[in-house]
Scaffold this motif. Structure first.
Motif, PDB file in Angstrom:
ATOM      1  N   TYR A  79       0.811  -1.221   0.000  1.00 22.78           N
ATOM      2  CA  TYR A  79       0.000   0.000   0.000  1.00 22.78           C
ATOM      3  C   TYR A  79       0.844   1.271   0.000  1.00 22.78           C
ATOM      4  CZ  TYR A  79       0.026   0.108   5.243  1.00 22.78           C
ATOM      5  OH  TYR A  79       0.349   0.137   6.573  1.00 22.78           O
ATOM      6  N   ILE A 117       3.039 -10.536  -0.302  1.00 15.22           N
ATOM      7  CA  ILE A 117       4.263  -9.735  -0.258  1.00 15.22           C
ATOM      8  C   ILE A 117       4.455  -9.276   1.187  1.00 15.22           C
ATOM      9  CG2 ILE A 117       5.422  -7.628  -1.080  1.00 15.22           C
ATOM     10  CD1 ILE A 117       4.881  -9.745  -3.276  1.00 15.22           C
ATOM     11  N   THR A 118       5.647  -9.540   1.729  1.00 19.08           N
ATOM     12  CA  THR A 118       5.926  -9.085   3.086  1.00 19.08           C
ATOM     13  C   THR A 118       6.968  -7.975   3.027  1.00 19.08           C
ATOM     14  OG1 THR A 118       7.655 -10.751   3.319  1.00 19.08           O
ATOM     15  CG2 THR A 118       5.460 -11.337   4.122  1.00 19.08           C
ATOM     16  N   ARG A 122       1.509   9.195   2.394  1.00 16.61           N
ATOM     17  CA  ARG A 122       0.134   9.448   1.952  1.00 16.61           C
ATOM     18  C   ARG A 122      -0.380  10.795   2.477  1.00 16.61           C
ATOM     19  NH1 ARG A 122      -3.310   5.614  -0.155  1.00 16.61           N
ATOM     20  NH2 ARG A 122      -2.205   3.774  -0.898  1.00 16.61           N
ATOM     21  N   SER A 133      -2.875   1.024  -5.692  1.00 17.65           N
ATOM     22  CA  SER A 133      -2.583   1.753  -4.452  1.00 17.65           C
ATOM     23  C   SER A 133      -2.401   3.252  -4.631  1.00 17.65           C
ATOM     24  CB  SER A 133      -1.308   1.202  -3.787  1.00 17.65           C
ATOM     25  OG  SER A 133      -1.632   0.138  -2.974  1.00 17.65           O
ATOM     26  N   ARG A 166      -7.434  -0.285  -5.130  1.00 16.10           N
ATOM     27  CA  ARG A 166      -7.200  -1.479  -4.298  1.00 16.10           C
ATOM     28  C   ARG A 166      -6.322  -1.247  -3.071  1.00 16.10           C
ATOM     29  NH1 ARG A 166      -5.978  -5.854  -9.071  1.00 16.10           N
ATOM     30  NH2 ARG A 166      -8.098  -6.165  -9.748  1.00 16.10           N
ATOM     31  N   ALA A 167      -6.073   0.008  -2.729  1.00 21.66           N
ATOM     32  CA  ALA A 167      -5.279   0.275  -1.525  1.00 21.66           C
ATOM     33  C   ALA A 167      -5.984  -0.303  -0.300  1.00 21.66           C
ATOM     34  CB  ALA A 167      -5.049   1.774  -1.357  1.00 21.66           C
ATOM     35  N   TYR A 227      -5.020  -3.913   0.233  1.00 20.14           N
ATOM     36  CA  TYR A 227      -3.680  -4.055   0.805  1.00 20.14           C
ATOM     37  C   TYR A 227      -3.673  -3.691   2.290  1.00 20.14           C
ATOM     38  CZ  TYR A 227      -1.791  -4.477  -3.944  1.00 20.14           C
ATOM     39  OH  TYR A 227      -1.503  -4.886  -5.217  1.00 20.14           O
ATOM     40  N   ALA A 228      -4.329  -2.573   2.609  1.00 20.37           N
ATOM     41  CA  ALA A 228      -4.348  -2.094   3.997  1.00 20.37           C
ATOM     42  C   ALA A 228      -5.003  -3.132   4.899  1.00 20.37           C
ATOM     43  CB  ALA A 228      -5.083  -0.760   4.082  1.00 20.37           C
ATOM     44  N   PHE A 233      -2.792  -6.313   5.313  1.00 22.78           N
ATOM     45  CA  PHE A 233      -1.587  -6.003   6.106  1.00 22.78           C
ATOM     46  C   PHE A 233      -1.948  -5.877   7.585  1.00 22.78           C
ATOM     47  CE2 PHE A 233       2.037  -2.984   7.177  1.00 22.78           C
ATOM     48  CZ  PHE A 233       3.013  -3.942   7.057  1.00 22.78           C
ATOM     49  N   ALA A 289       0.875  -9.192   6.069  1.00 22.51           N
ATOM     50  CA  ALA A 289       1.415  -9.315   4.708  1.00 22.51           C
ATOM     51  C   ALA A 289       0.419  -8.699   3.731  1.00 22.51           C
ATOM     52  CB  ALA A 289       1.661 -10.781   4.360  1.00 22.51           C
ATOM     53  N   PHE A 290       0.929  -8.382   2.533  1.00 20.09           N
ATOM     54  CA  PHE A 290       0.057  -7.781   1.522  1.00 20.09           C
ATOM     55  C   PHE A 290      -0.451  -8.863   0.578  1.00 20.09           C
ATOM     56  CE2 PHE A 290       2.870  -4.404   2.928  1.00 20.09           C
ATOM     57  CZ  PHE A 290       1.958  -3.392   3.186  1.00 20.09           C
ATOM     58  N   ASN A 291      -1.763  -9.054   0.583  1.00 12.80           N
ATOM     59  CA  ASN A 291      -2.341 -10.051  -0.318  1.00 12.80           C
ATOM     60  C   ASN A 291      -3.824  -9.771  -0.453  1.00 12.80           C
ATOM     61  OD1 ASN A 291      -3.325 -12.326  -1.655  1.00 12.80           O
ATOM     62  ND2 ASN A 291      -1.721 -13.615  -0.760  1.00 12.80           N
ATOM     63  N   ARG A 292      -4.241  -9.422  -1.652  1.00 10.61           N
ATOM     64  CA  ARG A 292      -5.653  -9.055  -1.821  1.00 10.61           C
ATOM     65  C   ARG A 292      -6.581 -10.223  -1.526  1.00 10.61           C
ATOM     66  NH1 ARG A 292      -7.900  -9.296  -7.613  1.00 10.61           N
ATOM     67  NH2 ARG A 292      -9.497  -8.054  -6.589  1.00 10.61           N
ATOM     68  N   GLU A 314      -8.987   0.164   8.894  1.00  9.15           N
ATOM     69  CA  GLU A 314      -7.763   0.516   8.160  1.00  9.15           C
ATOM     70  C   GLU A 314      -8.072   0.920   6.705  1.00  9.15           C
ATOM     71  OE1 GLU A 314      -5.229   0.471  10.160  1.00  9.15           O
ATOM     72  OE2 GLU A 314      -3.469   0.667   8.864  1.00  9.15           O
ATOM     73  N   LYS A 350      -8.719   4.539   6.037  1.00  7.42           N
ATOM     74  CA  LYS A 350      -7.563   5.444   6.140  1.00  7.42           C
ATOM     75  C   LYS A 350      -6.826   5.619   4.822  1.00  7.42           C
ATOM     76  CE  LYS A 350      -6.695   3.878  10.825  1.00  7.42           C
ATOM     77  NZ  LYS A 350      -5.734   3.135  11.642  1.00  7.42           N
ATOM     78  N   VAL A 351      -6.901   4.620   3.931  1.00  6.43           N
ATOM     79  CA  VAL A 351      -6.162   4.736   2.665  1.00  6.43           C
ATOM     80  C   VAL A 351      -7.077   5.071   1.490  1.00  6.43           C
ATOM     81  CG1 VAL A 351      -4.243   3.250   3.350  1.00  6.43           C
ATOM     82  CG2 VAL A 351      -6.263   2.237   2.262  1.00  6.43           C
TER      83      VAL A 351
END
Lengths: 604, 157
Positions: free
Chosen positions: A72, A210-211, A226, A291, B15-16, B19-20, B23, B28-31, B120, B123-124
């Motif tokens: 993000y 993704i980490t 942001r 993002s 799509r933020a 991710y938010a 996470f 971790a980031f994974n839709r 979350e 917020k994005v």
């Protein structure tokens, strides 16, 4: 061991041998060259002789994501295409937004190397790390939008796609690579490389996570970035409201909008093709890349006139300028329609528009005859614009084929290369180097040929507190912005974040994601390393100081009207200082000391 | 009481939020691990966010055989207790919206918990498509937008 940001894998597809393999990424290179443009160029130089024919089987094409992609981090949807560019033979890094970078990473790969040549049209299907090379005979000839739709129906409804249009199939030197049917890596003719390999498209889908190296620190860096972006006039609201076309009135207002193929730098009626007009009469909604809080993407439709009912994306500022002001056309319906044709067939809008402008100029000067074209090709004529665009798109006449080669070949064919507004054979974009001095230095020294997004001096010279009329300080400004952009492009975030973010914030995003600790200074050093690497490729490919120049019109013919009337430029007042500030010799060759300092010994 | 309100007309498809969300909940980031999902219709360039809307009388709660899902009437949240879950997946079939789902490994039920009252995703969402708002304010914007049109066309001001 890689701590975060990267998936860690490279996919190699050899189309001649029909062979697929997977390799680990080189951690030292990741630290030194980041990813995206930097890592991709390092990898490319390891594998490809700079003297190959760009459209031969020996050329390769690398798709490169950055370590901030698929997170993000703001505007982190950039994908880079690295190859030897067909338009001019220089190192090409052409890049695009959208979502494909995150799709490729989720499918399991940071980078993808495409090599060899398929016997017949194919597409590649990447599903959770598994790869298939499939027949694409039925797809050949389809537009980018159609191809995107068919690829997803053949693979997965939520896959990301890459495709080429008819322009690239026919090896147009100004053809792009399209992503998800509507975003493009536009410049340097990269589409033709895939066309020459018979690769129509790629579809990618995956569920990989993704980490990042330090979750808490990364979250802090992202929210800080942001927050900064939300406060800037462009990234905070202007971008979403007006798109990049916001700049039409701004740049025309300072007399810096090249018009009539560079005979002028001002269009009296520019408001008719402005961002304000686009928003009011054409915009359906704003669209954002992966993002991205800026959302400068335009979803538009033509609501009146003879093109009524056509829908698409854009036009961007550059596209409006090239297809509009540069051709002297102030009819927005025609500009938007010509832009849609570019997108559907897969042309770089900047080069396509500037090439039509060059043709109009040659026509008015009497070098191109009406019998060559089939109709009168005069400046200001909206029908001539759209009809010329159609000729270029179809490539079914000699003149259409010539247009698809770009303005340099066109003007050369008619014996007047000075009519081509190019540097290193690539059309320059929407800022006049006579009115805005620093951008001329950027055009002349850009490693991929004339370009505004290697070092966007406009941010300082027009949108910031710089003085656009002076030569002083432009060498350092250009170098600094070029280095910053090279590093930024390698992380996977968009250049537009620099409307708010400085090197410090971007370095923090990179460090906290990857665990490769680096401050602003070190981040800039990485950018300088990447810039010198690209330069080394070009030197090996035969480029010399003589190629670092502007079209002679910019140094000989002064601006006719508007706020910058009478202005002219002199590259010689900036170039020697630029070479010096780069630590290069007077011929623009990096010195051994500079290469050693950057850890690039032996690269030349 | 606050609810997560969605204005689909404002979504830019970035799509933020996905991710938010992933996470925050998984590190971790994974839709595919996000509780909120963006469905994209690229032919029309339309993007539709969907997420659990915390039903008052929830199918998922009613079908859950172990009491892992329950409605908290104080916060409004349909809560999920993974310790009681046997992963029978009946809830994913019962939900008419596809808003309670399996994570990307297929080994865990995931649903929106409003991040304990500080979502979350909101917020994005720079576009303002997602807001965490008092329930009475949820449709106020829309009401004013249509009322403005009426005001202009009927009252002429």
């Amino acid at each position: 061991m890689l701590k975060g940001g990267y998936v860690g894998k490279i996919l190699r597809v050899n189309l001649s041998k029909n062979k697929v393999s997977v390799e680990d990424i080189n951690e030292k290179w990741a630290e030194d060259f980041i990813g995206g443009r930097g890592y991709g160029t390092r990898l490319f130089m390891e594998e490809v002789d700079p003297n190959v024919d760009p459209l031969s089987e020996e050329n390769k094409l690398i798709l490169a994501t950055g370590p901030l992609g698929s997170t993000y981090a703001p505007s982190s949807g950039r994908i880079m295409v690295i190859t030897k560019g067909p338009l001019n033979g220089a190192i090409a890094c052409s890049n695009s937004g959208g979502h494909f970078a995150s799709d490729l990473k989720r499918a399991g790969f940071d980078f993808m190397i495409i090599e060899g040549k398929a016997e017949k049209p194919i597409y590649i299907w990447i599903y959770k790390g598994n790869v298939e090379i499939r027949d694409a005979t039925e797809l050949w000839g389809k537009t980018t939008k159609e191809t995107d739709k068919i690829l997803r129906s053949l693979t997965h409804p939520e896959a990301g796609t890459l495709e080429i249009g008819p322009a690239a199939e026919k090896l147009s030197l100004i053809s792009n690579i399209t992503f998800d049917g509507h975003r493009a890596a536009g410049r340097t003719g990269v589409g033709a490389v895939l066309g020459s390999k018979n690769l129509k498209g790629i579809s990618a889908f995956g569920t990989e996570s993704i980490t990042v190296s330090d979750n808490e620190r990364f979250a802090k860096a992202v929210y800080n970035a942001r927050d900064i972006l939300s406060k800037d006039a462009f990234s905070g609201s202007g971008g979403a409201t007006y798109g990049t076309a916001l700049l039409v009135n701004v740049i025309n207002g300072v007399g810096g909008l090249p018009a009539f193929n560079g005979h002028d730098a001002f269009l009296e009626t520019a408001d008719k093709i402005s961002g304000e007009t686009l928003t009011k009469e054409y915009l359906i909604r704003a669209e954002g890349c992966d993002s991205c809080p800026i959302a400068c993407g335009r979803v538009t439709e033509i609501r009146k006139g003879k093109y009524k009912g056509n829908k698409g994306v854009g036009p961007e500022y550059e596209s409006i300028w090239a297809l509009g002001a540069m051709c002297g056309v102030d009819d927005m319906d025609a500009v938007v329609m010509a832009n849609y044709i570019c997108d559907d067939y897969g042309f770089d809008t900047i080069s396509a528009g500037s090439t039509i402008a060059c043709a109009m100029d040659l026509f008015e000067a009497g070098y191109i005859r009406e019998s060559d074209v089939g109709f009168s090709l005069k400046f200001k004529d909206p029908d001539a614009l759209v009809n010329a665009m159609k000729l270029m798109a179809e490539q079914n006449t000699d003149f259409g084929k010539l247009l698809a080669k770009g303005s340099y070949r066109l003007a050369e064919h008619y014996g007047h290369p000075e009519f081509s507004m190019t540097a290193k054979k690539q059309e320059f974009p929407a800022y006049d180097p006579r009115a805005i001095k620093g951008i001329g230095l950027e055009y002349a020294t850009s490693n991929r040929g004339a370009c505004h997004v290697r070092g966007y001096t406009i941010a300082v010279e027009v949108l910031g507190d710089g003085d656009k009329n002076t030569y002083e300080g432009k060498a350092t400004l250009t170098k600094t912005l070029q280095d910053l952009t090279a590093a930024l492009d390698s992380t996977g975030i968009c250049l537009f974040t620099t409307f708010g973010l400085k090197g410090k914030e971007i370095a923090e995003l990179f460090s906290s994601a990857t665990g490769f600790e680096c401050d602003e200074q070190e981040f800039m050093k990485k950018g300088e390393r990447i810039w010198n690497l690209e330069k080394a490729f070009n030197i090996k490919a035969g480029f010399t100081k003589d190629d670092d120049k502007l079209p002679e019109r910019m140094e000989k013919e002064s601006i006719k009207s508007g706020p910058s009337k009478g202005e002219i430029t002199d590259l010689g007042k900036m170039l020697p200082e630029y070479y010096k500030s780069r630590g290069w010799d007077e011929n623009g060759i990096p010195t051994p000391e500079k290469l050693k300092e950057l850890g690039l010994e032996g690269i030349l | 009481m606050k609810v997560l309100s969605i204005d689909i007309s404002k979504c830019t498809g970035c799509r933020a939020c996905e991710y938010a969300c992933s996470f925050k909940h998984t590190g971790a980031f994974n839709r595919w691990d996000s509780r909120i999902s963006i469905s994209q219709f690229l032919e029309d360039f339309v993007f539709i966010p969907t997420v659990c809307t915390q039903c008052e009388d929830a199918y998922c709660v009613n079908v859950c055989p172990t009491g892992a899902l329950s409605k908290n009437y104080e916060t409004g949240v349909v809560e999920f207790d993974p310790n009681k879950c046997i992963l029978c997946k009946q809830c994913t079939m019962a939900c008419p919206w596809g808003s309670i789902k399996l994570n990307h490994m297929g080994r865990e039920i995931i649903k929106c918990d409003l991040c304990g009252g500080d979502p979350e995703c909101v917020k994005v969402c720079h576009a303002g498509a997602l807001e965490f708002t008092e329930v009475e304010d949820m449709v106020m914007d829309k009401r004013f937008r249509s009322a403005t049109k009426l005001k202009e066309s009927v009252m002429g001001v």
